[in-house]
Motif scaffolding. Structure first.
Motif, mmCIF file in Angstrom:
data_model
loop_
_atom_site.group_PDB
_atom_site.id
_atom_site.type_symbol
_atom_site.label_atom_id
_atom_site.label_comp_id
_atom_site.label_asym_id
_atom_site.label_seq_id
_atom_site.Cartn_x
_atom_site.Cartn_y
_atom_site.Cartn_z
ATOM 1 N N ASP A 98 0.659 -1.142 0.016
ATOM 2 C CA ASP A 98 0.011 -0.103 -0.065
ATOM 3 C C ASP A 98 0.936 1.272 0.019
ATOM 4 O O ASP A 98 0.481 2.155 -0.617
ATOM 5 C CB ASP A 98 -0.911 0.004 1.209
ATOM 6 C CG ASP A 98 -2.213 -0.866 0.984
ATOM 7 O OD1 ASP A 98 -2.131 -1.573 -0.339
ATOM 8 O OD2 ASP A 98 -2.948 -0.952 1.749
ATOM 9 N N PRO A 99 2.033 1.163 0.964
ATOM 10 C CA PRO A 99 2.638 2.707 0.568
ATOM 11 C C PRO A 99 2.954 2.981 -0.548
ATOM 12 O O PRO A 99 3.192 4.382 -1.103
ATOM 13 C CB PRO A 99 3.812 2.307 1.698
ATOM 14 C CG PRO A 99 3.478 1.190 2.412
ATOM 15 C CD PRO A 99 2.473 0.380 1.639
ATOM 16 N N LEU A 100 3.440 2.081 -1.572
ATOM 17 C CA LEU A 100 3.889 2.435 -2.755
ATOM 18 C C LEU A 100 2.667 2.593 -3.944
ATOM 19 O O LEU A 100 2.674 3.474 -4.797
ATOM 20 C CB LEU A 100 4.973 1.473 -3.190
ATOM 21 C CG LEU A 100 6.282 1.559 -2.631
ATOM 22 C CD1 LEU A 100 7.209 0.414 -3.301
ATOM 23 C CD2 LEU A 100 6.975 2.773 -2.657
ATOM 24 N N PHE A 101 1.629 1.603 -3.835
ATOM 25 C CA PHE A 101 0.972 1.455 -5.069
ATOM 26 C C PHE A 101 -0.594 1.870 -4.607
ATOM 27 O O PHE A 101 -1.437 1.913 -5.544
ATOM 28 C CB PHE A 101 1.140 0.034 -5.589
ATOM 29 C CG PHE A 101 2.381 -0.185 -5.801
ATOM 30 C CD1 PHE A 101 2.900 0.429 -7.139
ATOM 31 C CD2 PHE A 101 3.206 -1.071 -5.324
ATOM 32 C CE1 PHE A 101 4.235 0.153 -7.609
ATOM 33 C CE2 PHE A 101 4.520 -1.370 -5.615
ATOM 34 C CZ PHE A 101 5.249 -0.749 -6.802
ATOM 35 N N ASN A 102 -0.952 1.792 -3.431
ATOM 36 C CA ASN A 102 -2.391 2.065 -3.027
ATOM 37 C C ASN A 102 -2.597 3.888 -3.529
ATOM 38 O O ASN A 102 -1.881 4.452 -2.797
ATOM 39 C CB ASN A 102 -2.414 1.837 -1.740
ATOM 40 C CG ASN A 102 -4.195 2.321 -1.190
ATOM 41 O OD1 ASN A 102 -4.724 3.330 -1.843
ATOM 42 N ND2 ASN A 102 -4.831 1.442 -0.443
ATOM 43 N N PRO A 103 -3.515 4.115 -4.593
ATOM 44 C CA PRO A 103 -3.561 5.537 -4.714
ATOM 45 C C PRO A 103 -3.887 6.492 -3.729
ATOM 46 O O PRO A 103 -3.776 7.581 -3.696
ATOM 47 C CB PRO A 103 -4.654 5.446 -5.803
ATOM 48 C CG PRO A 103 -5.200 4.164 -5.557
ATOM 49 C CD PRO A 103 -4.210 3.138 -5.076
ATOM 50 N N GLN A 104 -4.599 5.938 -2.552
ATOM 51 C CA GLN A 104 -5.022 6.661 -1.478
ATOM 52 C C GLN A 104 -4.037 7.200 -0.776
ATOM 53 O O GLN A 104 -3.738 8.257 -0.063
ATOM 54 C CB GLN A 104 -6.016 5.911 -0.520
ATOM 55 C CG GLN A 104 -6.784 6.854 0.501
ATOM 56 C CD GLN A 104 -7.603 6.036 1.201
ATOM 57 O OE1 GLN A 104 -7.665 4.818 0.778
ATOM 58 N NE2 GLN A 104 -8.124 6.522 2.265
ATOM 59 N N PHE A 105 -2.722 6.238 -0.666
ATOM 60 C CA PHE A 105 -1.817 6.655 0.309
ATOM 61 C C PHE A 105 -0.368 7.039 -0.324
ATOM 62 O O PHE A 105 0.462 7.641 0.309
ATOM 63 C CB PHE A 105 -1.432 5.408 1.430
ATOM 64 C CG PHE A 105 -2.552 4.910 2.016
ATOM 65 C CD1 PHE A 105 -3.321 5.818 3.060
ATOM 66 C CD2 PHE A 105 -3.104 3.804 1.848
ATOM 67 C CE1 PHE A 105 -4.387 5.339 3.613
ATOM 68 C CE2 PHE A 105 -4.164 3.313 2.634
ATOM 69 C CZ PHE A 105 -4.946 4.044 3.526
ATOM 70 N N ALA A 106 -0.215 6.529 -1.674
ATOM 71 C CA ALA A 106 0.971 6.590 -2.414
ATOM 72 C C ALA A 106 1.506 8.048 -2.299
ATOM 73 O O ALA A 106 2.677 8.121 -2.127
ATOM 74 C CB ALA A 106 0.890 5.955 -3.794
ATOM 75 N N ALA A 107 0.611 8.917 -2.419
ATOM 76 C CA ALA A 107 1.078 10.265 -2.482
ATOM 77 C C ALA A 107 1.737 10.783 -1.598
ATOM 78 O O ALA A 107 2.624 11.630 -1.575
ATOM 79 C CB ALA A 107 -0.007 11.373 -2.944
ATOM 80 N N TYR A 108 1.261 10.572 -0.285
ATOM 81 C CA TYR A 108 1.997 10.855 0.984
ATOM 82 C C TYR A 108 3.149 10.037 1.175
ATOM 83 O O TYR A 108 4.430 10.296 1.494
ATOM 84 C CB TYR A 108 1.211 10.828 2.197
ATOM 85 C CG TYR A 108 1.952 10.686 3.447
ATOM 86 C CD1 TYR A 108 2.199 12.026 3.913
ATOM 87 C CD2 TYR A 108 2.153 9.840 3.952
ATOM 88 C CE1 TYR A 108 2.925 12.018 4.956
ATOM 89 C CE2 TYR A 108 2.859 9.668 5.481
ATOM 90 C CZ TYR A 108 3.313 11.022 5.789
ATOM 91 O OH TYR A 108 4.010 10.837 7.021
ATOM 92 N N SER A 109 3.158 8.593 0.890
ATOM 93 C CA SER A 109 4.086 7.526 1.404
ATOM 94 C C SER A 109 5.378 7.741 0.381
ATOM 95 O O SER A 109 6.442 7.307 0.974
ATOM 96 C CB SER A 109 3.580 6.156 1.223
ATOM 97 O OG SER A 109 2.479 6.183 2.219
#
Lengths: 320, 361
Positions: free
Chosen positions: B51-62
């Motif tokens: 998720d940190p790299l590819f989940n669109p919801q979090f990737a922008a921050y992560s």
């Protein structure tokens, strides 16, 4: 400083030296058999957690101690497997144990009690002080009375057990066949192997004894010294115990002396929080750091020549 | 019957494969651990590693956080790896990291609010000097008295933590902070700040320094006489002495380099992502860097990859904290497991497993 204060400081010295002594003896067995163990810290931590948790749930302190020993033994088994069977670097294995313990205790603790990684405060399921016979009667006797009734009497069972383990360890290591083999395995494993004794077996036995003693040390922290487990409650005691072990040159009675000294440092630091030197007031953090600083100083300055067991740190490989 | 046979030289194929295998095994064992705790193992592993790299919801921050966290890890691990190769065990890089941060921040705060270009370079020097100073204690004690640098550097971590608390509450406390612990925020003081260099990437001076350190270490180990001596001292201490390598000099150099890099990591952290000296400023980078160094096979390029992976677990761990309610310490358990699997699998690169059927050897 009056006599009563002195007695109080010595009393807390004994209480604070006990976990160090148990851990130091644990390290003694392991290192004398040639297995270095920087993971004493992690094993104590895991034991402290599980003993605190089980003592709270069951209400029985002895079940707690057993659980603590179990946790520590499990980590010992992992250390043995990694460094004896798999011939890995003992230092790294110990570091891994410390990581594992500080992670798992909080993870499991949070999942179990939801108190941010601590266990609920123990009301029952704690070690109670044991009053030695005649302590009350002798208390009014000047000088010796308070020494007996306040300093020697009134500790938990594990304190006396730890003190009893010192001569017991000396006897086991120096006067029994098992002890001779254990020491030989740490000095010259090939000779032991030639004599037809299993090096791996002896080393695992030593690591198991180390696990049991670390378990006792951890259980003492959570069920006797304080009431329950707090995260990272070992606070470097495993490392201080190792320093004491080097200071004691890997001998049981000297280990007791070293641990009492380090216990005294901690007791003094706890007692005197702020010291006003007239020019500057030393902050409380300085006193808290003092035991570690003095441990370093003692380790460097007063050890003399400390020669570790010769085969320490080396995995044994049978020649063919 | 299973028999182990020593390989003449460590297998290169296995040496490269073991870290990958160890990561896979850690995921499996971690999954089992989460299942035992009553969490969905697949969701937990996905939250931490995917998720940190590819989940669109979090990737922008992560995604930018990846470099922010990997920077200090790589910087410290590169330094440690030199020592580990030579048999100098600096386990207390956490203390040097804190010392570097305190010294660097102190220099920056001393100039406040002067707007000079010189402030930040001076802080960098002070940070490195702080780390070196803290590392010299175990180094010189070992050289002079034969004291174990492992124990001394570890014990000094506790001293450094207390010093950090004393600084946050005393000497370096923000005079305009309303009595709260913690220093002035350096990231809001332009002359001392370590800003994001390219918006949205997480790249700051610490990451640049980490990359320079990787290249430098690669060059040192491959091309410089000191690198040769480090490798020789680790693999054949006796031969190294005959070749004229002075062990004491090597101890001081290795501890000095790793201390300087750890101190730099602390400085870049306090001037950038963390912003201020506070009681809980240190996040265990100094300890995690030990794992990064080993996961990267003590090889600078390997450390680069391992640092990124370890940074991912940090970010994933934070994500799992508020998505699944896992405590932050879960990551430490993960890291411990990883180190164990790595250690156990290392057997395969140094030893050949032979299955002998029938007669015992």
């Amino acid at each position: 400083m009056d006599f009563a204060t002195l007695i109080q400081i010595l009393d807390s010295t004994l209480r604070l030296a006990t976990p160090l002594l148990l851990a130091c003896l644990a390290g003694l067995y392991s290192e004398r058999a040639g297995v270095f163990d920087i993971g004493l810290e992690g094993k104590m931590l895991a034991a402290a957690f599980l003993s605190g948790a089980v003592a709270f749930v069951s209400g029985s302190v002895w079940l707690g101690v057993l659980a603590g020993i179990g946790a520590s033994l499990a980590l010992s088994a992992v250390h043995g497997l990694a460094s004896i069977t798999f011939r890995g670097n003992q230092l790294i294995s110990g570091v891994a144990i410390n990581f594992l313990a500080s992670g798992l205790t909080v993870l499991v603790g949070q999942n179990w009690f939801e108190l941010g990684g601590r266990t609920p405060a123990l009301t029952e399921g704690r070690f109670q002080p044991i009053t030695l016979p005649l302590a009350e009667t002798l208390a009014p006797v000047p000088v010796l009375g308070p020494i007996y009734s306040d300093l020697i009497s009134g500790h938990s069972a594990l304190v006396y057990l730890a003190l009893a383990l010192v001569p017991a360890s000396w006897w086991l290591l120096n006067r029994t066949r098992f002890g001779l083999r254990l020491r030989a395995v740490g000095e010259n494993p090939a000779a032991v192997d030639t004599a037809g004794v299993s090096v791996v077996g002896i080393r695992f036995a030593a690591v198991a004894i180390c696990g049991v003693l670390c378990g006792l040390a951890g259980a003492y922290l959570a069920t006797a010294l304080s009431a329950g487990f707090v995260k990272e409650m070992t606070a470097g005691r495993g490392y201080i115990a190792l320093a004491a072990l080097i200071f004691a040159k890997w001998r049981p009675f000297a280990a007791m002396g070293a641990c009492l000294l380090f216990g005294l440092l901690e007791a003094v630091a706890n007692r005197f929080q702020n010291i006003d030197l007239g020019v500057v007031v030393l902050p409380v953090q300085f006193m808290q750091a003092l035991p570690y600083i003095l441990t370093v100083v003692i380790l460097a300055g007063f050890v003399g020549k400390a020669i570790p067991p010769r085969a320490g740190g080396e995995p044994y490989v049978k020649e063919r | 019957m299973i028999r182990l046979e020593r390989r003449p030289t460590p297998s290169r194929a296995w040496a490269a494969a073991t870290p990958v295998l160890a990561v896979v095994l850690t995921m499996l064992a971690g999954g089992l651990m989460f299942a035992a705790l009553g969490k969905d193992p697949v969701a937990a592993i996905r939250t931490i590693f995917w998720d940190p790299l590819f989940n669109p919801q979090f990737a922008a921050y992560s995604r930018p956080q990846l470099l922010v966290k990997a920077g200090p890890l790589i910087l410290i691990a590169v330094g440690l790896s030199l020592g580990f190769r030579a048999g100098v065990w600096n386990i207390g890089a956490e203390g040097q990291y804190i010392a570097g941060a305190i010294c660097g921040a102190a220099v920056g705060l001393a100039f406040y609010p002067a707007d000079l270009w010189l402030v930040f370079p001076l802080m960098v020097i002070a940070g490195a000097a702080g780390g070196i100073l803290w590392a010299m204690i175990p180094a010189l004690l070992r050289v002079r008295f034969g004291t174990s640098e492992i124990l001394v550097s570890l014990l000094l971590v506790y001293v450094a933590q207390n010093m950090l608390a004393a600084m946050a509450l005393g000497a370096l406390r923000n005079p305009e902070g309303g009595g709260f612990p913690g220093s002035r925020n350096l990231s809001q003081y332009p002359a001392a700040a370590n800003p994001e260099l390219i918006a949205g990437t997480g790249l700051h001076w610490g990451v640049v320094a980490a990359l320079v350190a990787v290249v430098g270490a690669q060059w040192l180990l491959g091309r410089h006489i000191l690198g040769f001596q480090i490798r020789l001292a680790g693999q054949a201490p006796r031969a190294a002495r005959f070749a004229g390598v002075r062990p004491d000099r090597l101890v001081v150099l290795c501890m000095g380099i790793s201390g300087a890099l750890a101190g730099l990591a602390g400085l870049f952290e306090v001037a950038g992502p963390a912003g201020q000296i506070s009681i809980d400023f240190n996040a265990g980078y100094g300890f995690t860097a030990i794992i990064v160094a080993f996961l990267g096979r003590l090889n600078p390029l390997g450390i680069l990859a391992a640092g990124l992976l370890m940074a991912l677990t940090y970010i994933g761990g934070e994500l799992a904290q508020f998505m699944l309610g896992l405590p932050a310490a879960a990551i430490q358990a993960f890291q411990g497991m990883l180190l164990f699997f790595l250690l156990a699998l290392d057997l395969l690169s140094n030893w050949r497993v032979r299955l002998t059927v029938g007669r015992a050897a």
